[in-house]
Design an enzyme around this catalytic site. Structure first.
Site, PDB file in Angstrom:
ATOM      1  N   LEU A  18      30.478  33.330  37.243  1.00  0.00           N
ATOM      2  CA  LEU A  18      30.945  32.253  36.361  1.00  0.00           C
ATOM      3  C   LEU A  18      32.422  32.439  36.025  1.00  0.00           C
ATOM      4  O   LEU A  18      33.195  31.487  35.982  1.00  0.00           O
ATOM      5  CB  LEU A  18      30.100  32.209  35.078  1.00  0.00           C
ATOM      6  CG  LEU A  18      30.466  31.100  34.091  1.00  0.00           C
ATOM      7  CD1 LEU A  18      30.339  29.719  34.727  1.00  0.00           C
ATOM      8  CD2 LEU A  18      29.604  31.178  32.828  1.00  0.00           C
ATOM      9  N   LYS A  19      32.805  33.691  35.816  1.00  0.00           N
ATOM     10  CA  LYS A  19      34.217  33.990  35.541  1.00  0.00           C
ATOM     11  C   LYS A  19      35.082  33.509  36.717  1.00  0.00           C
ATOM     12  O   LYS A  19      36.084  32.825  36.530  1.00  0.00           O
ATOM     13  CB  LYS A  19      34.370  35.497  35.325  1.00  0.00           C
ATOM     14  CG  LYS A  19      35.792  35.970  35.099  1.00  0.00           C
ATOM     15  CD  LYS A  19      35.826  37.502  35.103  1.00  0.00           C
ATOM     16  CE  LYS A  19      37.225  38.042  34.941  1.00  0.00           C
ATOM     17  NZ  LYS A  19      37.787  37.810  33.603  1.00  0.00           N
ATOM     18  N   GLY A 437      51.901  51.433  19.346  1.00  0.00           N
ATOM     19  CA  GLY A 437      51.483  52.418  20.344  1.00  0.00           C
ATOM     20  C   GLY A 437      51.733  52.031  21.773  1.00  0.00           C
ATOM     21  O   GLY A 437      52.471  52.699  22.492  1.00  0.00           O
ATOM     22  N   ASP A 604      43.680  54.806  15.326  1.00  0.00           N
ATOM     23  CA  ASP A 604      43.414  53.364  15.266  1.00  0.00           C
ATOM     24  C   ASP A 604      41.967  53.073  14.901  1.00  0.00           C
ATOM     25  O   ASP A 604      41.051  53.621  15.506  1.00  0.00           O
ATOM     26  CB  ASP A 604      43.701  52.723  16.636  1.00  0.00           C
ATOM     27  CG  ASP A 604      45.180  52.781  17.009  1.00  0.00           C
ATOM     28  OD1 ASP A 604      46.015  52.659  16.092  1.00  0.00           O
ATOM     29  OD2 ASP A 604      45.481  52.943  18.209  1.00  0.00           O
ATOM     30  N   GLU A 670      47.824  43.473  10.729  1.00  0.00           N
ATOM     31  CA  GLU A 670      48.374  42.230  11.256  1.00  0.00           C
ATOM     32  C   GLU A 670      48.587  41.251  10.114  1.00  0.00           C
ATOM     33  O   GLU A 670      47.628  40.800   9.504  1.00  0.00           O
ATOM     34  CB  GLU A 670      47.308  41.620  12.171  1.00  0.00           C
ATOM     35  CG  GLU A 670      47.709  41.445  13.583  1.00  0.00           C
ATOM     36  CD  GLU A 670      46.581  40.826  14.384  1.00  0.00           C
ATOM     37  OE1 GLU A 670      45.886  41.586  15.067  1.00  0.00           O
ATOM     38  OE2 GLU A 670      46.391  39.603  14.313  1.00  0.00           O
ATOM     39  N   HIS A 705      50.390  38.192  19.609  1.00  0.00           N
ATOM     40  CA  HIS A 705      49.450  37.415  20.421  1.00  0.00           C
ATOM     41  C   HIS A 705      50.134  36.213  21.064  1.00  0.00           C
ATOM     42  O   HIS A 705      49.530  35.501  21.850  1.00  0.00           O
ATOM     43  CB  HIS A 705      48.275  36.942  19.563  1.00  0.00           C
ATOM     44  CG  HIS A 705      47.487  38.089  19.017  1.00  0.00           C
ATOM     45  ND1 HIS A 705      46.826  38.979  19.823  1.00  0.00           N
ATOM     46  CD2 HIS A 705      47.303  38.532  17.754  1.00  0.00           C
ATOM     47  CE1 HIS A 705      46.252  39.906  19.078  1.00  0.00           C
ATOM     48  NE2 HIS A 705      46.525  39.659  17.820  1.00  0.00           N
TER      49      HIS A 705
HETATM   50  N1  GLN Z   1      47.356  51.861  19.683  1.00  0.00           N
HETATM   51  C1  GLN Z   1      46.757  50.698  20.227  1.00  0.00           C
HETATM   52  C2  GLN Z   1      47.804  49.893  20.987  1.00  0.00           C
HETATM   53  O1  GLN Z   1      48.910  49.862  20.600  1.00  0.00           O
HETATM   54  C3  GLN Z   1      46.115  49.850  19.169  1.00  0.00           C
HETATM   55  C4  GLN Z   1      45.414  48.633  19.727  1.00  0.00           C
HETATM   56  C5  GLN Z   1      44.547  47.847  18.756  1.00  0.00           C
HETATM   57  O2  GLN Z   1      44.655  47.952  17.579  1.00  0.00           O
HETATM   58  N2  GLN Z   1      43.650  47.042  19.234  1.00  0.00           N
HETATM   59  O3  GLN Z   1      47.523  49.268  21.964  1.00  0.00           O
HETATM   60 ZN    ZN Z   2      45.796  46.029  16.479  1.00  0.00          ZN
END
Ligand code: GLN
Ligand code: ZN
Length: 767
Positions: A18-19, A437, A604, A670, A705
């Site tokens: 499907l993908k 990171g 994280d 975020e 994003h």
């Molecule tokens: N240290 C990870 C990165 O920078 C954190 C990613 C995340 O929070 N989803 O990719």
């Molecule tokens: Zn993140």
């Protein structure tokens, strides 16, 4: 006779067909007819597979090209204005515009609908947007179309609908009105769908009402009563609840005027007696005894004993055996896994294997053990092997766990004192700058890793290649003037997989894909045994990067809760115990990083909040062990080593005390899209009237994003909003999240703006 039944089958296909079909269509390589044909071929294959396995009630209509909630919204005509729909069948272009948005090139660009987690699974659905006075109309009867498609095979399937109350409660209104107020407007459309299905010959309809596993208001329970009183004619309705016990909703669910009730006997096992008491004898009972959302083989003998207990009370005339929920959440077929550890493979069952289990259980209940002797013997052997395996239960891990004392979860000094020690050592300016990171995972980076896996390059070549990228990254971070540097995570395929591959007790599949959203799939690792860390996992890279600079190099680890949350976990010990094992493994890594001269270590935990249980009453227990695990992983360092954590987008208001209790020295989150509103939770007196957040905070000032590169002015503005809520000394300056999905052309200018913004805010603060 007991009916073997299923609630839903993965749509994606054993090879993610499907993908492939979706992506070919989106890129313009194929047309609508080819996409529809691929989808139909998958449906047919899956229906036949289920019938062939001995499933009497095979579901249909739960197939969706992108998402079943979006399908429901489209079917009901609940489509926001501006997406090109006015009446009748919803076109593919409207459907995918809602799902994915349209790019600005097809001006004007349309945003995709909001997406959120489907209960506590890793599947994401599109949130329907409604408003007061919303009108509903049947645009096209999708379950009916799929029912007819199956009839042509010929096969009489059981159509699946997302029930009206769940549909409303999973929606959002744009005007703050209560979606439940729309029930009366919605019910006639459902009645029409049901009438058309009855007319076409559907004997049963499955109405999914998973919100029954949530805390419901009286008004919501009343809505159930009103809704299901309205559907009294054929077909028979099987009301399905799943993802947890019915709890306070049991009395309501058990007495609705429907033909049958499905319960999740995996998560709701303790509730069985209460269900048996409450459910009128003339109702059908569907027992979800095969775990629909985890990968373990069912212990058939134990399951059979439970089924017999039910049969002793109710007889077998109106019983169904089923998976606990739709099999959407498990991979398609274990038979494809030729590289899996043989022991582990013997303990697993994916969707295809689970169908066999359901059928065997129904048959065993009706005909006795001898009828399924071979299946029982195989199941018994697997259960025994798994229970007795010294690879699963390892003494040294158990000993370490018992030795994990309260003091191991405590830093030596309170935060205020640690801050002084860290300041003295790191000498950071006000508003220090850093990143989260990862740097771009370019094609070259992915190729180097792939080449190593395929042994096309030597380990030495691979290491020098990665070192070269680290050299570059360090150099330009210094040039830009960032304060705390990162090495870039070039060696990591994925933040969970990278660690899982180096820990004992983890397995990885080749084709174990499950749908995350749309065409996006993930192959979660399988934690099958006690977890430990045989050797350091990241120290080599962090130490190398630190050797290239005098500035502090931040070490980067994935936290224990996230490692747990994004994996399939064991069902033979509590989640909390596995989490503690992982915490000890991470703790070893933290200790080694500190010893290697790394003074800032980020652990994280983006999945921390999504681990919250569905019912509020269970929150405290979860937060308790989740926080304890984070502390166990991190409270092994000196005062002058700074522990950071990172959490992506989260609503922190209701869990602020737990976040503070993690006792990190800094947290990054975020905040760009919310324009710092998320920070309100961190302010004393807010966040549920707490004392606020006692340590440092990095509110993201760049929405990573989006490909858009923000300028200095925007970031200064955001930092101004942060300064209205926090003390200056608390504030770090960083992007919203890691930069692995971004391009270098975006990263360089955006980080330059970020450094400039920090300088500007330092100037403002000095005045
Ligand atoms: N240290 C990870 C990165 O920078 C954190 C990613 C995340 O929070 N989803 O990719
Ligand atoms: Zn993140």
């Amino acid at each position: 006779m007991t009916l073997a039944s299923n609630l839903g089958f993965p749509r994606i296909g054993r090879r993610r067909e499907l993908k492939t079909a979706l992506e070919a269509f989106w890129s313009g390589d194929t047309g609508a007819a080819e996409l529809e044909a691929s989808a139909a071929a998958l449906r047919t294959r899956h229906w036949k597979l289920q019938a062939g396995a001995g499933i009497a009630h095979v579901p249909s209509g739960e197939f969706a090209l992108y998402d079943h909630v979006l399908d429901t919204a489209c079917m009901l005509g609940a489509i926001p204005p501006g997406y090109g729909w006015s009446e009748g069948k919803v076109s593919l272009s409207t459907y995918f515009a809602l799902a994915r948005g349209t790019s600005a090139a097809d001006a004007p660009g349309l945003p995709a609908m909001e997406m959120t987690k489907w209960f506590d699974t890793n599947y994401h659905y599109l949130v329907p947007r409604l408003s007061a006075g919303q009108r509903f109309t049947l645009t096209s009867n999708r379950p009916l179309e799929q029912f007819r498609e199956a009839m042509a095979l010929p096969m009489r399937t059981r159509p699946v609908l997302l029930g009206p109350v769940s549909f409303l409660l999973l929606s959002k209104t744009t005007d703050g009105s209560d979606p439940l107020d729309l029930l009366d407007a919605l019910l006639p459309v459902y009645a029409q769908i049901l009438a058309e299905l009855a007319e076409a010959g559907a004997a049963w309809v499955q109405m999914d009402e998973p919100v029954l596993a949530l805390d419901l208001t009286d008004k919501a329970r009343q809505a159930f009563v009103r809704a299901y009183q309205a559907f009294t004619t054929a077909p028979e309705i099987l009301l399905t609840s799943y993802f947890g016990p019915l709890g306070g909703n049991l009395a309501t669910a058990a007495t609705l005027p429907v033909a049958g009730l499905h319960i999740d006997l995996v998560r709701g096992a303790a509730e069985l007696d209460a269900v048996l008491d409450a459910l009128p004898p003339e109702r059908w009972l569907s027992l979800g005894i095969v775990d629909g959302r985890n990968v373990w083989r069912t212990d058939l003998r134990t399951a059979l004993a439970t089924l017999r207990r039910v049969a002793a009370v109710r007889g077998t005339r109106r019983l169904m055996v089923a998976p606990s929920c739709s099999l959407l959440h498990v991979p398609v077929d274990l038979a494809q896994e030729s590289a899996l550890d043989a022991d582990v493979k013997g303990w697993l069952a994916f969707a295809t294997q689970k169908l066999d289990e359901v059928a065997a259980l129904a048959r065993g209940l009706d005909e006795g053990d001898t009828a399924i002797a071979a299946q029982l013997a195989a199941s018994d052997a697997a259960v025994r092997a798994r229970q007795a395996s010294p690879r699963v239960h390892r003494t040294e891990v158990a000993v370490r766990l018992t030795g994990a004392t309260e003091t191991m979860r405590q830093r030596t000094s309170p935060y205020a004192q640690r801050r002084e020690a860290q300041q003295a050592k790191l000498r950071l300016p006000l508003f220090p700058t850093t990143t989260i990171g990862s740097f771009p995972q370019t094609a070259a980076v992915r190729q180097a890793r792939a080449a190593l896996v395929r042994r096309n390059i030597t380990h030495e070549t691979y290491e020098t290649t990665i070192e070269g990228w680290i050299d570059d990254a360090v150099r330009w971070q210094e040039e830009l003037g960032l304060d705390v540097l990162v090495h870039g995570e070039f060696e990591r395929n994925d933040m969970v997989k990278y660690f899982g591959e180096q820990l004992s007790g983890y397995a990885f599949t080749q084709h174990g894909w499950v749908q995350s959203y749309g065409s996006r799939c993930v192959a979660p690792p399988i934690i099958w045994g006690d977890v430990s860390r045989p050797a350091p996992m990241t120290v080599r890279w962090s130490a190398y990067a630190q050797s290239k600079t005098d500035r502090p190099m931040k070490g980067m680890l994935t936290g224990p809760v996230t490692m747990l949350q994004w994996s399939f976990v064991r069902d033979d010990i509590p989640r909390s115990e596995t989490c503690r094992q992982i915490a000890l493994a991470i703790r070893d890594e933290v200790t080694d990083l500190e010893a290697a001269g790394i003074a800032v270590i980020q652990v994280d935990e983006p999945a921390f909040r999504e681990g919250l249980p569905l019912r509020h009453a269970d929150w405290a227990a979860y937060l308790d062990w989740a926080v304890a695990c984070f502390r166990l992983a991190t409270c092994c360092v000196r005062d002058d080593t700074s522990i950071h954590t990172h959490m992506c987008y989260s609503e922190f208001n209701d869990i602020m005390p737990a976040i503070a209790d993690m006792d990190a020295d800094a947290i990054s989150i975020e905040t760009t899209r919310s324009r710092m509103e998320l920070l309100d939770a961190f302010v004393p007196g807010q966040g549920g009237g707490t004392a606020g957040y006692p340590a440092e905070i990095g509110p993201g000032v760049w929405d990573i994003h989006s490909p858009r590169v923000p300028d200095t002015r925007e970031m200064v503005e955001l930092l101004g909003l942060a300064r209205q809520r926090l003390e200056d000394w608390q504030i770090w300056v960083n992007p919203d999240c890691g930069l692995k999905t971004r391009k270098w052309e975006e990263v360089r200018p955006a980080l330059k703006s970020l450094v400039d913004a920090a300088r500007e805010v330092r100037r403002q603060a000095a005045i």
